[in-house]
Design a protein around this motif. Structure first.
Motif, PDB file in Angstrom:
ATOM      1  N   ARG A   1       0.836  -1.217   0.000  1.00 36.46           N
ATOM      2  CA  ARG A   1       0.000   0.000   0.000  1.00 36.46           C
ATOM      3  C   ARG A   1       0.861   1.254   0.000  1.00 36.46           C
ATOM      4  O   ARG A   1       0.491   2.275  -0.593  1.00 36.46           O
ATOM      5  N   ARG A   2       2.001   1.194   0.665  1.00 33.46           N
ATOM      6  CA  ARG A   2       2.874   2.369   0.758  1.00 33.46           C
ATOM      7  C   ARG A   2       3.701   2.591  -0.507  1.00 33.46           C
ATOM      8  O   ARG A   2       4.276   3.665  -0.669  1.00 33.46           O
ATOM      9  N   CYS A   3       3.762   1.583  -1.370  1.00 30.68           N
ATOM     10  CA  CYS A   3       4.672   1.658  -2.526  1.00 30.68           C
ATOM     11  C   CYS A   3       3.942   1.262  -3.810  1.00 30.68           C
ATOM     12  O   CYS A   3       4.338   0.296  -4.488  1.00 30.68           O
ATOM     13  N   PRO A   4       2.882   1.987  -4.194  1.00 34.35           N
ATOM     14  CA  PRO A   4       2.092   1.549  -5.357  1.00 34.35           C
ATOM     15  C   PRO A   4       2.857   1.572  -6.669  1.00 34.35           C
ATOM     16  O   PRO A   4       2.637   0.705  -7.526  1.00 34.35           O
ATOM     17  N   ALA A   5       3.739   2.533  -6.875  1.00 31.06           N
ATOM     18  CA  ALA A   5       4.494   2.575  -8.130  1.00 31.06           C
ATOM     19  C   ALA A   5       5.457   1.394  -8.213  1.00 31.06           C
ATOM     20  O   ALA A   5       5.636   0.794  -9.285  1.00 31.06           O
ATOM     21  N   THR A   6       6.061   1.058  -7.087  1.00 30.18           N
ATOM     22  CA  THR A   6       6.966  -0.094  -7.056  1.00 30.18           C
ATOM     23  C   THR A   6       6.202  -1.378  -7.321  1.00 30.18           C
ATOM     24  O   THR A   6       6.642  -2.240  -8.089  1.00 30.18           O
ATOM     25  N   VAL A   7       5.032  -1.502  -6.705  1.00 31.62           N
ATOM     26  CA  VAL A   7       4.197  -2.679  -6.923  1.00 31.62           C
ATOM     27  C   VAL A   7       3.826  -2.807  -8.399  1.00 31.62           C
ATOM     28  O   VAL A   7       3.908  -3.895  -8.987  1.00 31.62           O
ATOM     29  N   ALA A   8       3.416  -1.707  -9.003  1.00 29.13           N
ATOM     30  CA  ALA A   8       3.023  -1.742 -10.411  1.00 29.13           C
ATOM     31  C   ALA A   8       4.193  -2.176 -11.291  1.00 29.13           C
ATOM     32  O   ALA A   8       4.013  -2.947 -12.247  1.00 29.13           O
ATOM     33  N   ALA A   9       5.387  -1.700 -10.980  1.00 27.24           N
ATOM     34  CA  ALA A   9       6.563  -2.095 -11.755  1.00 27.24           C
ATOM     35  C   ALA A   9       6.839  -3.584 -11.584  1.00 27.24           C
ATOM     36  O   ALA A   9       7.127  -4.294 -12.559  1.00 27.24           O
ATOM     37  N   LEU A  10       6.770  -4.089 -10.361  1.00 25.45           N
ATOM     38  CA  LEU A  10       6.985  -5.516 -10.134  1.00 25.45           C
ATOM     39  C   LEU A  10       5.930  -6.354 -10.848  1.00 25.45           C
ATOM     40  O   LEU A  10       6.237  -7.422 -11.395  1.00 25.45           O
ATOM     41  N   GLU A  11       4.701  -5.886 -10.856  1.00 22.57           N
ATOM     42  CA  GLU A  11       3.620  -6.619 -11.504  1.00 22.57           C
ATOM     43  C   GLU A  11       3.805  -6.705 -13.015  1.00 22.57           C
ATOM     44  O   GLU A  11       3.251  -7.592 -13.666  1.00 22.57           O
ATOM     45  N   ALA A  12       4.597  -5.793 -13.576  1.00 24.72           N
ATOM     46  CA  ALA A  12       4.863  -5.806 -15.020  1.00 24.72           C
ATOM     47  C   ALA A  12       5.931  -6.827 -15.391  1.00 24.72           C
ATOM     48  O   ALA A  12       6.203  -7.029 -16.575  1.00 24.72           O
ATOM     49  N   THR A  13       6.533  -7.474 -14.403  1.00 25.24           N
ATOM     50  CA  THR A  13       7.581  -8.467 -14.646  1.00 25.24           C
ATOM     51  C   THR A  13       7.030  -9.858 -14.327  1.00 25.24           C
ATOM     52  O   THR A  13       6.038  -9.992 -13.601  1.00 25.24           O
ATOM     53  N   PRO A  14       7.683 -10.907 -14.836  1.00 22.87           N
ATOM     54  CA  PRO A  14       7.295 -12.277 -14.442  1.00 22.87           C
ATOM     55  C   PRO A  14       7.862 -12.610 -13.066  1.00 22.87           C
ATOM     56  O   PRO A  14       8.652 -13.537 -12.896  1.00 22.87           O
ATOM     57  N   HIS A  15       7.455 -11.818 -12.077  1.00 23.57           N
ATOM     58  CA  HIS A  15       8.094 -11.906 -10.762  1.00 23.57           C
ATOM     59  C   HIS A  15       7.886 -13.289 -10.160  1.00 23.57           C
ATOM     60  O   HIS A  15       6.844 -13.915 -10.288  1.00 23.57           O
ATOM     61  N   GLY A  16       8.932 -13.751  -9.505  1.00 23.91           N
ATOM     62  CA  GLY A  16       8.962 -15.115  -9.021  1.00 23.91           C
ATOM     63  C   GLY A  16       8.411 -15.268  -7.617  1.00 23.91           C
ATOM     64  O   GLY A  16       7.790 -14.360  -7.064  1.00 23.91           O
ATOM     65  N   PRO A  17       8.666 -16.416  -7.007  1.00 27.90           N
ATOM     66  CA  PRO A  17       8.048 -16.741  -5.726  1.00 27.90           C
ATOM     67  C   PRO A  17       8.904 -16.429  -4.521  1.00 27.90           C
ATOM     68  O   PRO A  17       8.519 -16.747  -3.396  1.00 27.90           O
ATOM     69  N   ARG A  18      10.063 -15.815  -4.738  1.00 31.02           N
ATOM     70  CA  ARG A  18      11.031 -15.794  -3.649  1.00 31.02           C
ATOM     71  C   ARG A  18      10.886 -14.538  -2.795  1.00 31.02           C
ATOM     72  O   ARG A  18      10.373 -14.590  -1.695  1.00 31.02           O
ATOM     73  N   GLU A  19      11.362 -13.400  -3.279  1.00 35.54           N
ATOM     74  CA  GLU A  19      11.288 -12.201  -2.457  1.00 35.54           C
ATOM     75  C   GLU A  19      11.478 -10.950  -3.298  1.00 35.54           C
ATOM     76  O   GLU A  19      12.040 -10.989  -4.392  1.00 35.54           O
ATOM     77  N   ALA A  20      10.967  -9.838  -2.774  1.00 39.04           N
ATOM     78  CA  ALA A  20      11.201  -8.511  -3.343  1.00 39.04           C
ATOM     79  C   ALA A  20      11.398  -7.561  -2.185  1.00 39.04           C
ATOM     80  O   ALA A  20      10.735  -7.676  -1.150  1.00 39.04           O
ATOM     81  N   MET A  21      12.315  -6.603  -2.367  1.00 44.08           N
ATOM     82  CA  MET A  21      12.631  -5.710  -1.265  1.00 44.08           C
ATOM     83  C   MET A  21      13.376  -4.487  -1.771  1.00 44.08           C
ATOM     84  O   MET A  21      14.011  -4.534  -2.835  1.00 44.08           O
ATOM     85  N   PHE A  22      13.290  -3.405  -1.032  1.00 50.62           N
ATOM     86  CA  PHE A  22      14.283  -2.353  -1.111  1.00 50.62           C
ATOM     87  C   PHE A  22      15.446  -2.801  -0.232  1.00 50.62           C
ATOM     88  O   PHE A  22      15.240  -3.242   0.903  1.00 50.62           O
ATOM     89  N   THR A  23      16.655  -2.677  -0.743  1.00 52.69           N
ATOM     90  CA  THR A  23      17.807  -3.106   0.036  1.00 52.69           C
ATOM     91  C   THR A  23      18.876  -2.021   0.009  1.00 52.69           C
ATOM     92  O   THR A  23      19.136  -1.428  -1.040  1.00 52.69           O
ATOM     93  N   THR A  24      19.439  -1.768   1.167  1.00 56.02           N
ATOM     94  CA  THR A  24      20.457  -0.726   1.302  1.00 56.02           C
ATOM     95  C   THR A  24      21.753  -1.343   1.814  1.00 56.02           C
ATOM     96  O   THR A  24      21.743  -2.352   2.531  1.00 56.02           O
ATOM     97  N   MET A  25      22.858  -0.707   1.425  1.00 51.88           N
ATOM     98  CA  MET A  25      24.171  -1.058   1.978  1.00 51.88           C
ATOM     99  C   MET A  25      24.838   0.208   2.467  1.00 51.88           C
ATOM    100  O   MET A  25      24.980   1.178   1.717  1.00 51.88           O
ATOM    101  N   ARG A  26      25.237   0.180   3.714  1.00 52.91           N
ATOM    102  CA  ARG A  26      25.944   1.322   4.283  1.00 52.91           C
ATOM    103  C   ARG A  26      27.387   1.349   3.777  1.00 52.91           C
ATOM    104  O   ARG A  26      27.925   0.311   3.344  1.00 52.91           O
ATOM    105  N   PRO A  27      28.033   2.495   3.848  1.00 50.50           N
ATOM    106  CA  PRO A  27      29.453   2.559   3.468  1.00 50.50           C
ATOM    107  C   PRO A  27      30.274   1.554   4.274  1.00 50.50           C
ATOM    108  O   PRO A  27      30.064   1.377   5.483  1.00 50.50           O
ATOM    109  N   GLY A  28      31.190   0.886   3.589  1.00 53.05           N
ATOM    110  CA  GLY A  28      32.045  -0.093   4.238  1.00 53.05           C
ATOM    111  C   GLY A  28      31.485  -1.498   4.283  1.00 53.05           C
ATOM    112  O   GLY A  28      32.166  -2.416   4.754  1.00 53.05           O
ATOM    113  N   THR A  29      30.268  -1.698   3.780  1.00 53.04           N
ATOM    114  CA  THR A  29      29.658  -3.030   3.804  1.00 53.04           C
ATOM    115  C   THR A  29      30.229  -3.904   2.696  1.00 53.04           C
ATOM    116  O   THR A  29      30.395  -3.465   1.557  1.00 53.04           O
ATOM    117  N   HIS A  30      30.485  -5.146   3.015  1.00 44.64           N
ATOM    118  CA  HIS A  30      30.907  -6.147   2.037  1.00 44.64           C
ATOM    119  C   HIS A  30      30.062  -7.395   2.231  1.00 44.64           C
ATOM    120  O   HIS A  30      30.155  -8.067   3.267  1.00 44.64           O
TER     121      HIS A  30
END
Length: 248
Positions: free
Chosen positions: A126-155
């Motif tokens: 509900r908070r991310c309708p544009a993101t949802v619409a974009a994902l729905e336009a793909t043959p999205h699979g069964p695993r996971e979808a997320m916003f993901t961040t990496m801080r500086p220095g992350t490996h």
């Protein structure tokens, strides 16, 4: 393994989907059950959790191969705005948790989940309708979808996802300098508003040596060599795989 027998599962699939076009699904199940040995098409692939036979094995897939990539890339502005809103609202980004082992991932790698094991987070959607619409336009699979961040220095050190019927997609959202991702030793970098597509059953790693946060939209799509009937069969089998492996 908690799966029903291969013969029982295949009988159910054929009753639902018909007799034709399920030979590779049956081989996949027999490999999973340890009844036959897999024949890998690439020496460096490591589908340790689930191997689907006879589909192309390569670390990177060119985005130009997929007709949905321009749709996702065209939605970059609204998707980035929804990420910015989540950050501004101090939405909870949690350390990545492996859905199979429930162990936390690497320090500095945090996620805001949209779906996991094919189960959507209704509030997040509900908070991310544009993101949802974009994902729905793909043959999205069964695993996971997320916003993901990496801080500086992350490996994020080398690891594999372990299942080859799905590919992993990244849409670059915030990309400082000195960030990179290597799949089977082939190193690339993200670009804001552009997609990367790779097979995470190959060893891969990522890092942020830059001065600021790196952020991408991450999700999975079905491998393009799977037929619609094979995808339908895997979707039917998904609860069994989740029960046996804790995920796909």
């Amino acid at each position: 393994m908690a799966l029903a027998s291969t013969d029982e599962l295949m009988s159910d699939l054929r009753s639902r989907l018909g007799d034709d076009g399920l030979d590779r699904v049956e081989e996949c199940l027999r490999i999973f059950a340890g009844e036959v040995e897999p024949t890998y098409l690439h020496d460096d692939q490591e589908p340790t959790r689930l191997f689907f036979p006879g589909i192309e094995a390569r670390p990177w897939f060119g985005p130009e191969r997929f007709d949905w990539v321009p749709i996702v890339e065209a939605a970059f502005g609204p998707i980035r705005a929804e990420l910015d809103a989540l950050v501004s609202e101090q939405a909870r980004f949690s350390p990545y948790e492996d859905p199979h082992t429930k162990e936390l991932g690497w320090a500095g790698w945090e996620t805001f989940s949209l779906y996991r094991n094919g189960v959507v987070d209704e509030d997040a959607w509900r908070r991310c309708p544009a993101t949802v619409a974009a994902l729905e336009a793909t043959p999205h699979g069964p695993r996971e979808a997320m916003f993901t961040t990496m801080r500086p220095g992350t490996h994020i050190t080398p690891h594999t996802g372990g299942a080859n019927p799905v590919l992993t997609c990244h849409l670059g959202l915030i990309v400082p300098p000195d960030c990179g991702i290597g799949v089977n030793g082939d190193v690339r970098t993200w670009q804001e508003g552009k997609c990367l597509v790779f097979d995470d059953s190959f060893m891969h790693e990522a890092w942020n040596r830059g001065p600021g946060m790196r952020a991408v939209l991450l999700w999975d799509v079905w491998h393009p060599d799977l037929s619609p009937k094979e995808i339908a069969a895997l979707e039917i089998l998904l609860p069994q795989f989740v029960k046996a492996m804790g995920g796909f």
